[in-house]
Design an enzyme around this catalytic site. Structure first.
Site, PDB file in Angstrom:
ATOM      1  N   THR A  20       0.837  -1.289   0.217  1.00 50.02           N
ATOM      2  CA  THR A  20       0.070  -0.181  -0.067  1.00 50.02           C
ATOM      3  C   THR A  20       0.959   1.147   0.007  1.00 50.02           C
ATOM      4  O   THR A  20       2.122   1.147   0.366  1.00 50.02           O
ATOM      5  CB  THR A  20      -0.879  -0.124   1.319  1.00 50.02           C
ATOM      6  OG1 THR A  20      -1.400  -1.272   1.535  1.00 50.02           O
ATOM      7  CG2 THR A  20      -1.817   1.141   1.206  1.00 50.02           C
ATOM      8  N   GLY A  40      -4.451  -5.268   6.777  1.00 46.33           N
ATOM      9  CA  GLY A  40      -5.629  -4.208   7.132  1.00 46.33           C
ATOM     10  C   GLY A  40      -6.603  -4.677   8.093  1.00 46.33           C
ATOM     11  O   GLY A  40      -7.363  -4.104   8.547  1.00 46.33           O
ATOM     12  N   GLY A  46     -10.048  -4.065   2.651  1.00 41.50           N
ATOM     13  CA  GLY A  46      -9.057  -3.812   3.620  1.00 41.50           C
ATOM     14  C   GLY A  46      -9.361  -2.644   4.298  1.00 41.50           C
ATOM     15  O   GLY A  46     -10.282  -2.003   4.214  1.00 41.50           O
TER      16      GLY A  46
HETATM   17  N1  GLY Z   1      -3.396  -2.582   3.983  1.00 39.52           N
HETATM   18  C1  GLY Z   1      -3.852  -3.129   2.821  1.00 39.52           C
HETATM   19  C2  GLY Z   1      -4.675  -4.244   2.921  1.00 39.52           C
HETATM   20  O1  GLY Z   1      -4.765  -4.642   3.956  1.00 39.52           O
HETATM   21  O2  GLY Z   1      -5.704  -4.431   2.130  1.00 39.52           O
END
Ligand code: GLY
Length: 349
Positions: A200, A254, A230
């Site tokens: 990300t 996430g 997420g």
């Molecule tokens: N932090 C990105 C996700 O878990 O989708």
């Protein structure tokens, strides 16, 4: 502003590949690194290489437009459009069915307004669609087919997001999922299954008047169940901005960030007086605590934050001396890379 909109406004408010952990050491002392801040500042949750790629156009855009929103969007778009980044935008890693589904959010401090998209397919720049949700609708979040239709309404063109590299990575993963199904990996044995990556990018900025904005954008968890959302498009989880205090963003697993309201937690801790570094570490410790302690944690999350003064912070749950979590920022003194801290030391295979 109509009353419902006003009500909503009032209420609102490593690349991290999973390492294989083969050794965990506890009781690491993590000194808090402080550095005097200044504004304007633009930062991203990456180090030297992607930091330069992202922040150079962002800083240039800011100098020309003086719009912090335009600047962070320009920076995030670079990562979204680059197929070399396999965790954001075009070339992102797909879901279980081989389909790239993108999540993104944007938040703007002066209005405390925000917008996000979840599960967006076939559009390379989801953060720009999220910005339109914020600026051109009375909603905060659009998902799936509705988000795609909205993007097309605004002139975005559908494109295939799956690059050959991402497709092959997905196919090898699928072939290695089980030895009891009917798919075989190639005999060369080159592919070594790893824990599934998430990746990300957060891009946060403060203009010369102290106005704050943030963006988070991702393709989410590799191999996710289709429809999984997420933390990135969830305001307060993957991103939070408060114009009185600062901004924070999260990367990594996430699910943990959602259940701790991670970015909101970091901003609220800064409101209580914590330095951004302490606040990021606090959020990591909270995630470890709710998982039952360091022995139980085999995933990573990372937080980055900036306060109103332009001081920055960065912390992850796991790391090691050679792979400290970091961020990059650009302020009037130029480009910098800032090394953060981690809670659990791991060795990578
Ligand atoms: N932090 C990105 C996700 O878990 O989708």
């Amino acid at each position: 502003m109509n009353p419902r909109r006003k009500f909503l406004h009032t209420l609102a408010g490593a690349s991290l590949s999973m390492p294989l952990i083969n050794k965990i050491k506890f009781n690491i002392t993590n000194p808090i690194i402080t550095k005097d801040g200044s504004v304007p500042i633009i930062l991203c949750s990456r180090g030297e290489s992607w930091g330069r790629k992202t922040l150079t156009p962002a800083w240039t855009k800011y100098q020309v437009s003086k719009s912090i929103l335009d600047a962070i969007e320009a920076g995030a778009n670079v990562t979204e459009l680059d197929p070399e980044d396999m965790s954001v935008g075009y070339g992102g890693l797909p879901n279980e069915n081989g389909v790239v589904q993108l999540d993104a959010s944007v938040m703007y401090g002066p209005t405390h307004n925000c917008g996000s998209v979840a599960g967006l397919e076939n559009i390379k720049t989801p953060c720009s669609v999220a910005r339109l949700v914020m600026e051109r609708t009375d909603h905060m979040m659009l998902q799936g087919a509705g988000a795609l239709q909205f993007a097309k309404d605004h002139g975005f063109v559908e494109e295939n997001l799956l690059t050959e590299q991402s497709r092959l990575r997905w196919l090898r993963w699928k072939e290695n999922l089980s030895d009891q199904d009917d798919r075989f990996p190639p005999r060369d044995g080159q592919y070594k299954p790893r824990k599934r990556p998430t990746g990300t990018i957060n891009v946060l900025g403060i203009d010369e008047n102290g106005n704050i904005a943030g963006i988070t954008t991702t393709s989410g968890l590799f191999g996710k169940i289709p429809g999984r959302v997420g933390d990135s498009p969830i305001i307060g989880a993957g991103l939070y901005v408060d114009n009185e205090v600062g901004a924070a963003g999260a990367t990594g697993r996430g699910e943990e960030v959602i259940r701790t309201c991670g970015s909101f937690l970091v901003v609220e801790k800064m409101r209580d007086g914590m330095h951004p570094q302490e606040a990021c570490e606090y959020a990591c410790k909270r995630i470890i605590q709710i998982n039952g302690g360091k022995e139980k944690v085999d995933f990573n999350d990372k937080f980055v934050a900036v306060n109103k003064k332009g001081e920055v912070g960065c912390a992850s749950i796991i790391g090691n001396e050679n792979q400290k979590p970091n961020l990059a920022y650009w302020n009037k003194e130029g480009f910098h890379v800032y090394a953060g801290t981690y809670q659990i030391e791991v060795d990578r295979n």
